[in-house]
Design a protein around this motif. Structure first.
Motif, mmCIF file in Angstrom:
data_model
loop_
_atom_site.group_PDB
_atom_site.id
_atom_site.type_symbol
_atom_site.label_atom_id
_atom_site.label_comp_id
_atom_site.label_asym_id
_atom_site.label_seq_id
_atom_site.Cartn_x
_atom_site.Cartn_y
_atom_site.Cartn_z
ATOM 1 N N UNK A 214 0.838 -1.196 0.000
ATOM 2 C CA UNK A 214 0.000 0.000 0.000
ATOM 3 C C UNK A 214 0.878 1.252 0.000
ATOM 4 N N UNK A 215 1.201 1.716 -1.193
ATOM 5 C CA UNK A 215 2.009 2.909 -1.423
ATOM 6 C C UNK A 215 1.209 3.887 -2.284
ATOM 7 N N UNK A 216 1.677 5.137 -2.420
ATOM 8 C CA UNK A 216 1.012 6.049 -3.363
ATOM 9 C C UNK A 216 0.951 5.486 -4.781
ATOM 10 N N UNK A 217 2.011 4.782 -5.201
ATOM 11 C CA UNK A 217 2.011 4.140 -6.515
ATOM 12 C C UNK A 217 0.887 3.113 -6.622
ATOM 13 N N UNK A 218 0.676 2.366 -5.522
ATOM 14 C CA UNK A 218 -0.370 1.343 -5.541
ATOM 15 C C UNK A 218 -1.761 1.966 -5.594
ATOM 16 N N UNK A 219 -1.955 3.070 -4.906
ATOM 17 C CA UNK A 219 -3.248 3.748 -4.968
ATOM 18 C C UNK A 219 -3.571 4.124 -6.417
ATOM 19 N N UNK A 220 -2.567 4.660 -7.122
ATOM 20 C CA UNK A 220 -2.771 5.000 -8.534
ATOM 21 C C UNK A 220 -3.062 3.751 -9.363
ATOM 22 N N UNK A 221 -2.367 2.646 -9.055
ATOM 23 C CA UNK A 221 -2.559 1.419 -9.817
ATOM 24 C C UNK A 221 -3.968 0.859 -9.614
ATOM 25 N N UNK A 222 -4.468 0.952 -8.385
ATOM 26 C CA UNK A 222 -5.827 0.486 -8.108
ATOM 27 C C UNK A 222 -6.826 1.260 -8.974
ATOM 28 N N UNK A 223 -6.654 2.567 -9.023
ATOM 29 C CA UNK A 223 -7.560 3.403 -9.815
ATOM 30 C C UNK A 223 -7.443 3.082 -11.304
ATOM 31 N N UNK A 224 -6.198 2.895 -11.790
ATOM 32 C CA UNK A 224 -5.994 2.591 -13.211
ATOM 33 C C UNK A 224 -6.560 1.224 -13.577
ATOM 34 N N UNK A 225 -6.367 0.240 -12.695
ATOM 35 C CA UNK A 225 -6.873 -1.107 -12.968
ATOM 36 C C UNK A 225 -8.396 -1.118 -12.984
ATOM 37 N N UNK A 226 -8.984 -0.349 -12.083
ATOM 38 C CA UNK A 226 -10.446 -0.257 -12.064
ATOM 39 C C UNK A 226 -10.961 0.298 -13.390
ATOM 40 N N UNK A 227 -10.308 1.329 -13.893
ATOM 41 C CA UNK A 227 -10.708 1.913 -15.172
ATOM 42 C C UNK A 227 -10.495 0.936 -16.321
ATOM 43 N N UNK A 228 -9.339 0.247 -16.319
ATOM 44 C CA UNK A 228 -8.997 -0.667 -17.407
ATOM 45 C C UNK A 228 -9.973 -1.840 -17.479
ATOM 46 N N UNK A 229 -10.401 -2.344 -16.313
ATOM 47 C CA UNK A 229 -11.249 -3.537 -16.285
ATOM 48 C C UNK A 229 -12.734 -3.218 -16.134
ATOM 49 N N UNK A 230 -13.049 -1.956 -15.913
ATOM 50 C CA UNK A 230 -14.445 -1.578 -15.770
ATOM 51 C C UNK A 230 -15.096 -2.120 -14.516
ATOM 52 N N UNK A 231 -14.330 -2.156 -13.417
ATOM 53 C CA UNK A 231 -14.853 -2.635 -12.139
ATOM 54 C C UNK A 231 -14.551 -1.587 -11.073
ATOM 55 N N UNK A 232 -15.080 -1.808 -9.869
ATOM 56 C CA UNK A 232 -14.869 -0.848 -8.795
ATOM 57 C C UNK A 232 -13.487 -1.017 -8.172
ATOM 58 N N UNK A 233 -13.050 0.004 -7.468
ATOM 59 C CA UNK A 233 -11.759 -0.078 -6.775
ATOM 60 C C UNK A 233 -11.775 -1.171 -5.709
ATOM 61 N N UNK A 234 -12.900 -1.334 -5.015
ATOM 62 C CA UNK A 234 -13.000 -2.404 -4.019
ATOM 63 C C UNK A 234 -12.849 -3.773 -4.677
ATOM 64 N N UNK A 235 -13.466 -3.948 -5.862
ATOM 65 C CA UNK A 235 -13.323 -5.218 -6.574
ATOM 66 C C UNK A 235 -11.883 -5.451 -7.010
ATOM 67 N N UNK A 236 -11.183 -4.387 -7.385
ATOM 68 C CA UNK A 236 -9.766 -4.531 -7.727
ATOM 69 C C UNK A 236 -8.992 -5.082 -6.533
ATOM 70 N N UNK A 237 -9.221 -4.508 -5.370
ATOM 71 C CA UNK A 237 -8.480 -4.918 -4.175
ATOM 72 C C UNK A 237 -8.845 -6.338 -3.753
ATOM 73 N N UNK A 238 -10.132 -6.601 -3.640
ATOM 74 C CA UNK A 238 -10.570 -7.879 -3.070
ATOM 75 C C UNK A 238 -10.460 -9.041 -4.050
ATOM 76 N N UNK A 239 -10.722 -8.787 -5.339
ATOM 77 C CA UNK A 239 -10.761 -9.882 -6.311
ATOM 78 C C UNK A 239 -9.483 -9.989 -7.136
ATOM 79 N N UNK A 240 -8.975 -8.847 -7.610
ATOM 80 C CA UNK A 240 -7.790 -8.879 -8.467
ATOM 81 C C UNK A 240 -6.518 -8.972 -7.632
ATOM 82 N N UNK A 241 -6.370 -8.117 -6.637
ATOM 83 C CA UNK A 241 -5.111 -8.040 -5.902
ATOM 84 C C UNK A 241 -4.996 -9.078 -4.789
ATOM 85 N N UNK A 242 -6.029 -9.191 -3.981
ATOM 86 C CA UNK A 242 -5.960 -10.106 -2.846
ATOM 87 C C UNK A 242 -6.670 -11.426 -3.107
ATOM 88 N N UNK A 243 -7.287 -11.575 -4.271
ATOM 89 C CA UNK A 243 -8.051 -12.780 -4.543
ATOM 90 C C UNK A 243 -7.231 -14.047 -4.485
#
Length: 287
Positions: A214-243
């Motif tokens: 959890x760094x400033x770079x990661x916060x940006x990546x969460x937002x970018x991944x959400x946009x790229x995949x068309x999902x929410x930031x919470x879904x990025x964290x729970x399903x993509x990153x920590x899944x």
């Protein structure tokens, strides 16, 4: 699981976050170079090493971030000190100047190649100018900095020192939409082994691979991944990153910094050409 507000806020550092390892070479006369020292993992590693009594040459292009790093170490009453070195790591002359400035501070024995960035895009959409910049920052610069640092370590009375490279779980496997990052992190594995091959046993090379931090770079990546995949930031964290992880918690920058402290210490003398993989089970388990 943390709240969504906490998930997108990098944790504040505190003196209690950092491990202290007694080591005869962890003194104010010994210099550690840390790239990316103005934020995130680089900032935490700079403070961790200063907390262990070392003089740290923290290198970054971010003048304000470097000042914050130095001020934070001072506020923690660190036994060592942080000297800001404002240089552009994508410029060869600047890398050489950074090493020269570090050598003026004492005996250079350690270097942590941490500076990095991320860009989320598929192969077909990935801009080559972005690849070129990432390559210069994340692979060419560590190669050149290592080339410049190794003679300083070899010139010490015992030839003991280490170069640590910030890798990732993406240096072990691949996921979608990070082709440049994955390519460059795999390249760092080769650099690490090459350092070990020429280091004579006392000059060591190692890498650190972790999951999501959890760094400033990661916060940006969460937002970018959400946009790229068309999902929410919470879904990025729970399903993509920590899944895929077994440890359902992001690492903190200080936890990563502590791995560099251990890797530089005499307790890690057999860590050479190898990787410290602390990934919560990302790459070693699956459902």
């Amino acid at each position: 699981m943390m709240s969504s507000e906490t998930e997108l806020t990098p944790p504040e550092l505190s003196p209690d976050d950092f491990v202290r390892i007694p080591d005869d070479r962890f003194t104010a006369d010994t210099v550690a170079i840390v790239t990316g020292g103005g934020s995130g993992i680089g900032q935490a590693t700079s403070i961790a090493l200063a907390s262990n009594g070392l003089t740290v040459a923290a290198v970054d292009i971010d003048e304000q971030g470097l000042a914050e790093t130095a001020d934070m170490a001072a506020s923690f009453d660190a036994d060592g000190r942080i000297v800001p070195v404002e240089e552009d790591l994508t410029d060869d002359d600047a890398v050489a100047a950074a090493v020269d400035e570090a050598a003026d501070l004492g005996t250079v024995r350690y270097a942590a190649n941490i500076a990095g960035m991320q860009h989320i895009a598929s192969f077909s959409e990935f801009p080559m100018e972005k690849y070129d910049f990432m390559h210069d920052l994340m692979l060419r610069s560590p190669f050149l900095l290592s080339k410049r640092v190794m003679p300083h370590i070899e010139a010490t009375d015992d030839g003991v020192g280490a170069i640590g490279n910030m890798s990732s779980v993406h240096g072990h496997y691949a996921t979608q939409n990070k082709p440049a990052y994955i390519t460059l992190k795999h390249g760092l594995a080769g650099l690490t082994r090459a350092i070990a091959a020429e280091g004579g046993g006392t000059l060591r090379g190692f890498s650190v691979s972790v999951g999501y931090v959890l760094t400033p770079l990661m916060v940006d990546q969460i937002e970018d991944t959400a946009d790229e995949r068309g999902i929410s930031e919470r879904e990025v964290i729970e399903d993509v990153m920590l899944g895929q992880a077994r440890t359902k918690e992001m690492m903190t920058p200080a936890e990563v910094a502590n791995l560099f402290v251990f890797g530089f210490s005499s307790h890690a003398k057999h860590l050479n050409g190898a990787d410290l993989l602390w990934d919560g089970g990302y790459t070693t388990t699956y459902e």
